[in-house]
Design a protein around this motif. Structure first.
Motif, PDB file in Angstrom:
ATOM      1  N   VAL A  11      -9.690  -2.245 -29.241  1.00 38.56           N
ATOM      2  CA  VAL A  11      -8.630  -2.065 -28.257  1.00 38.56           C
ATOM      3  C   VAL A  11      -9.281  -1.426 -27.040  1.00 38.56           C
ATOM      4  O   VAL A  11      -9.932  -0.386 -27.153  1.00 38.56           O
ATOM      5  CB  VAL A  11      -7.488  -1.181 -28.805  1.00 38.56           C
ATOM      6  N   VAL A  12      -9.146  -2.078 -25.891  1.00 36.12           N
ATOM      7  CA  VAL A  12      -9.775  -1.609 -24.664  1.00 36.12           C
ATOM      8  C   VAL A  12      -8.674  -1.193 -23.690  1.00 36.12           C
ATOM      9  O   VAL A  12      -7.794  -1.994 -23.378  1.00 36.12           O
ATOM     10  CB  VAL A  12     -10.652  -2.714 -24.030  1.00 36.12           C
ATOM     11  N   THR A  13      -8.721   0.047 -23.240  1.00 33.03           N
ATOM     12  CA  THR A  13      -7.776   0.544 -22.248  1.00 33.03           C
ATOM     13  C   THR A  13      -8.497   0.628 -20.907  1.00 33.03           C
ATOM     14  O   THR A  13      -9.602   1.159 -20.821  1.00 33.03           O
ATOM     15  CB  THR A  13      -7.235   1.922 -22.646  1.00 33.03           C
ATOM     16  N   ILE A  14      -7.852   0.083 -19.872  1.00 30.94           N
ATOM     17  CA  ILE A  14      -8.480  -0.022 -18.553  1.00 30.94           C
ATOM     18  C   ILE A  14      -7.536   0.546 -17.509  1.00 30.94           C
ATOM     19  O   ILE A  14      -6.332   0.277 -17.540  1.00 30.94           O
ATOM     20  CB  ILE A  14      -8.768  -1.499 -18.197  1.00 30.94           C
ATOM     21  N   ARG A  15      -8.096   1.297 -16.567  1.00 21.11           N
ATOM     22  CA  ARG A  15      -7.338   1.739 -15.388  1.00 21.11           C
ATOM     23  C   ARG A  15      -7.927   1.026 -14.185  1.00 21.11           C
ATOM     24  O   ARG A  15      -9.127   1.121 -13.909  1.00 21.11           O
ATOM     25  CB  ARG A  15      -7.481   3.247 -15.196  1.00 21.11           C
ATOM     26  N   PHE A  16      -7.098   0.304 -13.468  1.00 19.90           N
ATOM     27  CA  PHE A  16      -7.493  -0.294 -12.198  1.00 19.90           C
ATOM     28  C   PHE A  16      -6.910   0.575 -11.092  1.00 19.90           C
ATOM     29  O   PHE A  16      -5.764   1.008 -11.179  1.00 19.90           O
ATOM     30  CB  PHE A  16      -6.966  -1.728 -12.078  1.00 19.90           C
ATOM     31  N   ASP A  17      -7.702   0.792 -10.050  1.00 23.01           N
ATOM     32  CA  ASP A  17      -7.304   1.686  -8.971  1.00 23.01           C
ATOM     33  C   ASP A  17      -6.921   0.916  -7.715  1.00 23.01           C
ATOM     34  O   ASP A  17      -7.206  -0.283  -7.578  1.00 23.01           O
ATOM     35  CB  ASP A  17      -8.442   2.661  -8.664  1.00 23.01           C
ATOM     36  N   LEU A 115      -1.997   1.423  -5.840  1.00 17.07           N
ATOM     37  CA  LEU A 115      -2.100   2.704  -6.545  1.00 17.07           C
ATOM     38  C   LEU A 115      -2.796   2.607  -7.899  1.00 17.07           C
ATOM     39  O   LEU A 115      -3.864   3.133  -8.088  1.00 17.07           O
ATOM     40  CB  LEU A 115      -0.738   3.386  -6.724  1.00 17.07           C
ATOM     41  N   LEU A 116      -2.168   1.908  -8.861  1.00 18.95           N
ATOM     42  CA  LEU A 116      -2.658   1.982 -10.229  1.00 18.95           C
ATOM     43  C   LEU A 116      -2.129   0.826 -11.066  1.00 18.95           C
ATOM     44  O   LEU A 116      -0.972   0.445 -10.941  1.00 18.95           O
ATOM     45  CB  LEU A 116      -2.166   3.304 -10.842  1.00 18.95           C
ATOM     46  N   LEU A 117      -2.987   0.290 -11.927  1.00 21.39           N
ATOM     47  CA  LEU A 117      -2.564  -0.627 -12.986  1.00 21.39           C
ATOM     48  C   LEU A 117      -3.167  -0.105 -14.289  1.00 21.39           C
ATOM     49  O   LEU A 117      -4.348   0.239 -14.332  1.00 21.39           O
ATOM     50  CB  LEU A 117      -3.096  -2.041 -12.773  1.00 21.39           C
ATOM     51  N   GLU A 118      -2.362  -0.060 -15.318  1.00 21.92           N
ATOM     52  CA  GLU A 118      -2.844   0.305 -16.646  1.00 21.92           C
ATOM     53  C   GLU A 118      -2.780  -0.937 -17.520  1.00 21.92           C
ATOM     54  O   GLU A 118      -1.766  -1.634 -17.546  1.00 21.92           O
ATOM     55  CB  GLU A 118      -1.975   1.408 -17.245  1.00 21.92           C
ATOM     56  N   VAL A 119      -3.887  -1.200 -18.228  1.00 27.02           N
ATOM     57  CA  VAL A 119      -3.995  -2.408 -19.034  1.00 27.02           C
ATOM     58  C   VAL A 119      -4.531  -2.038 -20.408  1.00 27.02           C
ATOM     59  O   VAL A 119      -5.453  -1.230 -20.520  1.00 27.02           O
ATOM     60  CB  VAL A 119      -4.947  -3.434 -18.372  1.00 27.02           C
TER      61      VAL A 119
END
Length: 145
Positions: A11-17, A115-119
């Motif tokens: 499981v990979v959690t990613i924050r895009f800015d 701002l932000l994307l959480e994936v």
């Protein structure tokens, strides 16, 4: 209909800015982590996106209707990623909302983060799935190998 069973791997959690290109960044991570098949969920906001909102007419192959999103829109969506050879093919459907108006469609290009994307990406194992281009259908279609 056709199906396979398998299991969830990593499981990979990613924050895009702010300002990141979401689809390009997701492809980079998929390649770096060598994820051959996966399912993902996304929440956050975009300030630009190219979205297919349906076919112009109900024919096969479809002639897609595009809508360009240019301005901040909240996003919730889910999608899958499977390979076409060595290229990840992302299929993302999402609902984009701005000031109470909602646009739902397939987000395919120009996906700039506001701002932000959480994936969260769930790697799928043991199913040997690919997504090559199907000329007759006019889409990248899942196949089980």
């Amino acid at each position: 209909m056709e199906y396979r069973t398998g299991s969830v791997g990593r499981v990979v959690t990613i924050r895009f800015d702010h300002g990141d290109d979401f689809l390009e960044g997701l492809q980079e991570i998929i390649l770096k982590e060598k994820i051959r098949s996966g399912w993902f969920q996304v929440i956050g906001a975009l300030d630009k996106a190219g979205v297919v909102i349906g076919p112009k007419d109900p024919v096969v192959p479809p002639d897609p209707m595009w809508q360009e999103v240019d301005g901040v829109s909240e996003l919730i969506g889910c999608g899958s990623v499977h390979m076409d050879g060595e290229e990840p093919k992302i299929h993302l459907h999402g609902a984009l909302g701005e000031h109470g108006e909602t646009l739902t469609g397939c987000i395919r290009r120009d996906s700039r983060v506001y701002l932000l994307l959480e994936v969260v990406v769930f790697e799928l194992l043991g199913m040997n799935i690919a997504r090559p281009w199907d000329e007759a259908a006019g889409i990248s279609r899942l196949i089980f190998q």
